[in-house]
Design an enzyme around this catalytic site. Structure first.
Site, PDB file in Angstrom:
ATOM      1  N   GLY A 155       0.985  -1.195  -0.020  1.00 21.93           N
ATOM      2  CA  GLY A 155       0.041   0.143   0.147  1.00 21.93           C
ATOM      3  C   GLY A 155       0.864   1.332   0.113  1.00 21.93           C
ATOM      4  O   GLY A 155       1.937   1.190  -0.401  1.00 21.93           O
ATOM      5  N   ARG A 156       0.154   2.342   0.620  1.00 22.73           N
ATOM      6  CA  ARG A 156       1.188   3.498   0.605  1.00 22.73           C
ATOM      7  C   ARG A 156       2.565   3.452   1.032  1.00 22.73           C
ATOM      8  O   ARG A 156       3.678   4.191   0.448  1.00 22.73           O
ATOM      9  CB  ARG A 156       0.159   4.541   1.316  1.00 22.73           C
ATOM     10  CG  ARG A 156      -0.738   5.315   0.359  1.00 22.73           C
ATOM     11  CD  ARG A 156      -1.547   6.496   1.307  1.00 22.73           C
ATOM     12  NE  ARG A 156      -2.103   5.641   2.497  1.00 22.73           N
ATOM     13  CZ  ARG A 156      -3.416   5.866   2.617  1.00 22.73           C
ATOM     14  NH1 ARG A 156      -4.297   6.736   1.931  1.00 22.73           N
ATOM     15  NH2 ARG A 156      -4.010   5.292   3.600  1.00 22.73           N
ATOM     16  N   ILE A 157       2.629   2.892   2.523  1.00 18.64           N
ATOM     17  CA  ILE A 157       3.862   2.628   3.158  1.00 18.64           C
ATOM     18  C   ILE A 157       5.027   1.632   2.306  1.00 18.64           C
ATOM     19  O   ILE A 157       5.846   2.128   2.173  1.00 18.64           O
ATOM     20  CB  ILE A 157       3.678   2.591   4.686  1.00 18.64           C
ATOM     21  CG1 ILE A 157       2.923   3.757   5.289  1.00 18.64           C
ATOM     22  CG2 ILE A 157       5.171   2.242   5.310  1.00 18.64           C
ATOM     23  CD1 ILE A 157       2.709   3.336   6.534  1.00 18.64           C
ATOM     24  N   THR A 203       7.456  -2.686  10.517  1.00 25.41           N
ATOM     25  CA  THR A 203       6.917  -1.433  10.892  1.00 25.41           C
ATOM     26  C   THR A 203       5.507  -1.247  10.970  1.00 25.41           C
ATOM     27  O   THR A 203       5.002  -0.263  10.947  1.00 25.41           O
ATOM     28  CB  THR A 203       7.551  -0.240  10.033  1.00 25.41           C
ATOM     29  OG1 THR A 203       7.192  -0.497   8.888  1.00 25.41           O
ATOM     30  CG2 THR A 203       9.216  -0.139  10.219  1.00 25.41           C
ATOM     31  N   ARG A 213       2.373  -3.667  12.375  1.00 26.78           N
ATOM     32  CA  ARG A 213       1.744  -4.018  13.721  1.00 26.78           C
ATOM     33  C   ARG A 213       2.414  -5.170  14.116  1.00 26.78           C
ATOM     34  O   ARG A 213       2.519  -5.978  13.379  1.00 26.78           O
ATOM     35  CB  ARG A 213       0.252  -4.171  13.451  1.00 26.78           C
ATOM     36  CG  ARG A 213      -0.554  -2.691  13.139  1.00 26.78           C
ATOM     37  CD  ARG A 213      -0.448  -1.935  14.545  1.00 26.78           C
ATOM     38  NE  ARG A 213      -1.439  -0.570  14.182  1.00 26.78           N
ATOM     39  CZ  ARG A 213      -0.955   0.527  13.745  1.00 26.78           C
ATOM     40  NH1 ARG A 213       0.475   0.498  13.521  1.00 26.78           N
ATOM     41  NH2 ARG A 213      -1.613   1.524  13.600  1.00 26.78           N
ATOM     42  N   GLU A 263       2.077  -3.742  23.282  1.00 24.42           N
ATOM     43  CA  GLU A 263       3.169  -2.511  23.214  1.00 24.42           C
ATOM     44  C   GLU A 263       2.523  -1.825  24.285  1.00 24.42           C
ATOM     45  O   GLU A 263       1.286  -1.778  24.714  1.00 24.42           O
ATOM     46  CB  GLU A 263       2.762  -1.654  22.058  1.00 24.42           C
ATOM     47  CG  GLU A 263       3.252  -2.129  20.827  1.00 24.42           C
ATOM     48  CD  GLU A 263       3.317  -1.424  19.694  1.00 24.42           C
ATOM     49  OE1 GLU A 263       2.851  -0.346  19.629  1.00 24.42           O
ATOM     50  OE2 GLU A 263       3.686  -1.730  18.499  1.00 24.42           O
ATOM     51  N   HIS A 315       7.914   1.926  18.530  1.00 24.15           N
ATOM     52  CA  HIS A 315       6.994   2.133  17.593  1.00 24.15           C
ATOM     53  C   HIS A 315       7.125   3.627  17.306  1.00 24.15           C
ATOM     54  O   HIS A 315       6.330   4.487  17.740  1.00 24.15           O
ATOM     55  CB  HIS A 315       5.563   1.912  18.218  1.00 24.15           C
ATOM     56  CG  HIS A 315       4.385   2.020  17.275  1.00 24.15           C
ATOM     57  ND1 HIS A 315       3.185   1.422  17.270  1.00 24.15           N
ATOM     58  CD2 HIS A 315       4.241   2.740  16.119  1.00 24.15           C
ATOM     59  CE1 HIS A 315       2.415   1.403  16.523  1.00 24.15           C
ATOM     60  NE2 HIS A 315       2.972   2.396  15.758  1.00 24.15           N
TER      61      HIS A 315
HETATM   62  C1  GLV Z   1       1.028   4.324  13.541  1.00 20.55           C
HETATM   63  O1  GLV Z   1       1.277   3.306  13.756  1.00 20.55           O
HETATM   64  C2  GLV Z   1      -0.289   4.528  12.599  1.00 20.55           C
HETATM   65  O2  GLV Z   1      -0.956   3.641  12.284  1.00 20.55           O
HETATM   66  O3  GLV Z   1      -0.473   5.852  12.330  1.00 20.55           O
END
Ligand code: GLV
Length: 264
Positions: free
Chosen positions: A113-115, A180, A182, A211, A230
């Site tokens: 996706g975007r990231i 990065t 979840r 977390e 995080h």
């Molecule tokens: C951070 O983890 C987010 O989902 O923005």
């Protein structure tokens, strides 16, 4: 809570039916995040409460962090730093501190996706070969080709423990896992075993389950593991823009207007 009309929620706040029942006047939930796994979206929808998120403004910061973790794990930055600090840097060793090449390596991006796409752009600059894995692709076949794996799917019941013992077994012994996304995407007990038995090369995690991860968690005893707290979106600019989007969502909801950044 009983009189609350708007909720600004952090990723660590569990917004479940019990919370929503305790806040009968709630008219908007503004999540200070782009992920929404902390929110029971069905329960919010059933009560007619719109949910807002913070897309785009944290994409590049999170992709930068994914790449920082990848590089740090590949080139053993933390171990090297600790050795220098502890007085263990004795000489220049031809075979000392050898790590993994990043250029030319294959990066499997799970959830492009975007990231994930922003990570792919960075990987292109490092001359990596990129393999994207979507919902309908064969994850294990891709993992078997990976030198590095970066996780980016949203956490849903379908993706919980996507990286389980079988997925880790599909990875090669030198491959490095970067998360990065979840923490719940990874079965951490299986990860601790795979690291302990040297069945994968390493893991670099920005997210864990739970977390915060308690210092006594057995995962932290595993070798070749790097964990940060995080911080994917933790740059001054990204966090300021997340605050702006969250407040815009909150104010629109309170005014009875459509949210500018509703959950997708
Ligand atoms: C951070 O983890 C987010 O989902 O923005």
């Amino acid at each position: 809570m009983a009189s609350a009309e708007g909720l600004l929620a952090m990723v660590t706040d569990r917004v479940d039916p019990a919370l929503l029942d305790a806040a009968p006047h709630l008219r908007v939930i503004a999540n200070f995040a782009v992920g929404t796994d902390n929110i029971d979206l069905d329960a919010a929808r059933a009560r007619g409460i719109p949910v807002g998120v913070t897309p785009d403004v944290l994409t590049d910061a999170t992709a930068d962090l994914a790449f920082a973790l990848l590089l740090a794990a590949a080139r053993r930055l933390i171990e090297g730093h600790e050795a220098v600090r502890d007085g263990r840097w004795r000489t220049w060793e031809p075979a000392g501190w050898l790590g993994a090449d990043v250029h030319g390596a294959t990066l499997v991006i799970v959830g492009a996706g975007r990231i994930g796409e922003a990570v792919a752009r960075r990987a292109g600059g490092f001359d990596m070969e990129i393999v994207r894995v979507g919902r309908d692709d064969d994850l294990h076949a891709a993992l078997a080709r990976a030198d590095f794996v970066s996780l980016h799917p949203p956490l849903t019941p379908a993706t919980r423990h996507l990286i389980d013992a079988a997925a880790l077994a599909a990875m090669r012994p030198h491959a490095i896992l970067v998360n990065t996304g979840r923490g719940g995407l990874v079965d951490q007990e299986a990860l601790a075993r795979a690291l302990g038995e040297g069945r994968i090369g390493g893991a670099a995690l920005d997210v864990t389950d739970p977390e915060p991860l308690p210092a006594a968690d057995p995962l932290l005893q595993a070798p070749n593991l790097l964990v940060v707290p995080h911080i994917g979106s933790a740059t001054h600019t990204a966090r300021r823009r997340m605050a702006e989007l969250s407040v815009a969502n909150l104010l629109a909801g309170l005014a009875g207007e459509p949210l500018p950044h509703p959950v997708g």
